[in-house]
Scaffold this motif. Structure first.
Motif, PDB file in Angstrom:
ATOM      1  N   ARG A  26       3.497   5.181  -0.769  1.00  0.00           N
ATOM      2  CA  ARG A  26       4.234   6.414  -0.465  1.00  0.00           C
ATOM      3  C   ARG A  26       4.157   7.393  -1.636  1.00  0.00           C
ATOM      4  NH1 ARG A  26       8.986   7.840  -2.182  1.00  0.00           N
ATOM      5  NH2 ARG A  26       9.615   5.706  -2.735  1.00  0.00           N
ATOM      6  N   ILE A  27       4.324   6.903  -2.844  1.00  0.00           N
ATOM      7  CA  ILE A  27       4.287   7.778  -4.017  1.00  0.00           C
ATOM      8  C   ILE A  27       2.890   8.363  -4.207  1.00  0.00           C
ATOM      9  CG2 ILE A  27       4.519   7.825  -6.537  1.00  0.00           C
ATOM     10  CD1 ILE A  27       6.772   5.767  -6.233  1.00  0.00           C
ATOM     11  N   THR A  28       1.866   7.590  -3.909  1.00  0.00           N
ATOM     12  CA  THR A  28       0.491   8.103  -3.972  1.00  0.00           C
ATOM     13  C   THR A  28       0.313   9.268  -3.013  1.00  0.00           C
ATOM     14  OG1 THR A  28      -0.407   5.956  -4.636  1.00  0.00           O
ATOM     15  CG2 THR A  28      -1.933   7.507  -3.597  1.00  0.00           C
ATOM     16  N   ARG A  29       0.793   9.104  -1.789  1.00  0.00           N
ATOM     17  CA  ARG A  29       0.704  10.196  -0.805  1.00  0.00           C
ATOM     18  C   ARG A  29       1.433  11.437  -1.305  1.00  0.00           C
ATOM     19  NH1 ARG A  29       4.581  11.535   2.615  1.00  0.00           N
ATOM     20  NH2 ARG A  29       5.515   9.445   2.672  1.00  0.00           N
ATOM     21  N   GLU A  30       2.627  11.265  -1.811  1.00  0.00           N
ATOM     22  CA  GLU A  30       3.414  12.407  -2.274  1.00  0.00           C
ATOM     23  C   GLU A  30       2.746  13.107  -3.457  1.00  0.00           C
ATOM     24  OE1 GLU A  30       7.770  10.532  -0.957  1.00  0.00           O
ATOM     25  OE2 GLU A  30       7.125  10.494  -3.058  1.00  0.00           O
ATOM     26  N   ALA A  31       2.106  12.339  -4.338  1.00  0.00           N
ATOM     27  CA  ALA A  31       1.472  12.921  -5.524  1.00  0.00           C
ATOM     28  C   ALA A  31       0.293  13.820  -5.167  1.00  0.00           C
ATOM     29  CB  ALA A  31       1.013  11.815  -6.465  1.00  0.00           C
ATOM     30  N   LEU A  32      -0.367  13.553  -4.054  1.00  0.00           N
ATOM     31  CA  LEU A  32      -1.515  14.364  -3.644  1.00  0.00           C
ATOM     32  C   LEU A  32      -1.105  15.730  -3.098  1.00  0.00           C
ATOM     33  CD1 LEU A  32      -3.692  11.593  -2.003  1.00  0.00           C
ATOM     34  CD2 LEU A  32      -4.395  13.035  -3.917  1.00  0.00           C
ATOM     35  N   ILE A 204       3.730  -1.615 -14.627  1.00  0.00           N
ATOM     36  CA  ILE A 204       2.855  -2.575 -13.944  1.00  0.00           C
ATOM     37  C   ILE A 204       1.759  -1.812 -13.203  1.00  0.00           C
ATOM     38  CG2 ILE A 204       2.730  -4.220 -12.024  1.00  0.00           C
ATOM     39  CD1 ILE A 204       5.452  -5.250 -12.851  1.00  0.00           C
ATOM     40  N   VAL A 205       2.164  -0.703 -12.609  1.00  0.00           N
ATOM     41  CA  VAL A 205       1.243   0.199 -11.920  1.00  0.00           C
ATOM     42  C   VAL A 205       1.413   1.585 -12.522  1.00  0.00           C
ATOM     43  CG1 VAL A 205       0.819   1.371  -9.705  1.00  0.00           C
ATOM     44  CG2 VAL A 205       1.155  -1.106  -9.776  1.00  0.00           C
ATOM     45  N   THR A 206       0.313   2.317 -12.632  1.00  0.00           N
ATOM     46  CA  THR A 206       0.375   3.695 -13.109  1.00  0.00           C
ATOM     47  C   THR A 206      -0.382   4.598 -12.146  1.00  0.00           C
ATOM     48  OG1 THR A 206       0.555   3.022 -15.417  1.00  0.00           O
ATOM     49  CG2 THR A 206      -0.175   5.264 -15.007  1.00  0.00           C
ATOM     50  N   LEU A 207       0.205   5.755 -11.906  1.00  0.00           N
ATOM     51  CA  LEU A 207      -0.398   6.767 -11.048  1.00  0.00           C
ATOM     52  C   LEU A 207      -0.967   7.865 -11.942  1.00  0.00           C
ATOM     53  CD1 LEU A 207      -0.174   6.777  -7.863  1.00  0.00           C
ATOM     54  CD2 LEU A 207       1.397   8.685  -8.157  1.00  0.00           C
ATOM     55  N   HIS A 208      -2.286   7.996 -11.969  1.00  0.00           N
ATOM     56  CA  HIS A 208      -2.936   9.092 -12.695  1.00  0.00           C
ATOM     57  C   HIS A 208      -3.278  10.199 -11.703  1.00  0.00           C
ATOM     58  CE1 HIS A 208      -3.425   6.126 -15.915  1.00  0.00           C
ATOM     59  NE2 HIS A 208      -3.759   7.125 -16.714  1.00  0.00           N
ATOM     60  N   ARG A 209      -2.941  11.423 -12.066  1.00  0.00           N
ATOM     61  CA  ARG A 209      -3.215  12.571 -11.214  1.00  0.00           C
ATOM     62  C   ARG A 209      -4.038  13.581 -11.998  1.00  0.00           C
ATOM     63  NH1 ARG A 209      -1.230  17.513  -9.199  1.00  0.00           N
ATOM     64  NH2 ARG A 209      -1.143  17.607  -6.921  1.00  0.00           N
TER      65      ARG A 209
END
Length: 219
Positions: A26-32, A204-209
């Protein structure tokens, strides 16, 4: 290897992630920040669970993976499925508004080349999101986490996975993967700008944008 884990891949991931995988998608979708009708490519999409989440934004989400076994498991999910290598994507330059890769960049033979290839197919100003395992930010927890990776994770995988030996590789690849800052530098060196990251679940997980800079289509 990935064909061998496809049958119970989604269940295994949910168990190993303690159910956090849904939140990460869900956070991946929102970040895009996708708009209705925009085109987004989900690279290394596996069984297309992540692609379905991206499509919830109203965008046209396309799943791309080189594992035929994974794509077979994703049939019937209502999104286009394309068999392709992340190093040679079968799409024209600047043909997508955004691109995402979740827990897949680490498995590509040449991650830097894959980042450049994803930049090629993204329009100027388009977005990239890389959701990947990373390094926990709190040192005491990091020690516990590495112990979990090398001991507990393979044991749990034996109980739920269709190919538990593959998860020994998973643990080793996570431990060897670059930390947040190092990955950001690699993204910035392969055709992307404005690289930022957000730690999830304590790192544990990182979201790079990142963004595809204007004036770079076709390079």
């Amino acid at each position: 290897m990935f064909d061998g884990v496809a049958r119970r891949y989604d269940l295994t991931n949910t168990v190993l992630a303690g159910g956090q995988d849904r939140r990460w998608r869900r956070i991946t979708r929102e970040a895009l920040e996708l708009g209705t009708g925009q085109r987004v490519l989900d690279v290394a999409a596996g069984t297309a669970v992540s692609t379905v989440e991206l499509a919830r934004s109203g965008a046209v989400a396309v799943a791309c993976d080189f594992s035929i076994g994974m794509l077979r498991e994703g049939r019937g999910r209502g999104v286009p499925l394309v068999a392709a290598d992340a190093l040679r994507l079968p799409f024209a330059d600047a043909s997508f508004d955004a691109v995402a890769i979740s827990f897949g960049l680490r498995n590509v033979a040449d991650p830097d080349a894959a980042l450049a290839e994803m930049a090629r197919i993204t329009r100027p100003g388009g977005a990239l999101v890389v959701c990947e395992f990373s390094r926990p930010t709190w040192a005491p927890f990091r020690i516990v986490y590495v112990e979990y990776l090398m001991r507990a994770l393979p044991t749990i995988a034996r109980a739920v996975s269709s190919n538990p030996d593959a998860y020994v590789y998973l643990a080793e690849s996570i431990r060897a993967w670059p930390d947040q800052a190092a990955l950001a530098r690699r993204i910035g060196a392969r055709g992307w700008t404005d690289v930022r990251w957000r730690n999830l679940s304590g790192g544990i997980v990182t979201l790079h944008r990142a963004r595809r800079p204007a004036g770079h289509a076709g390079e």
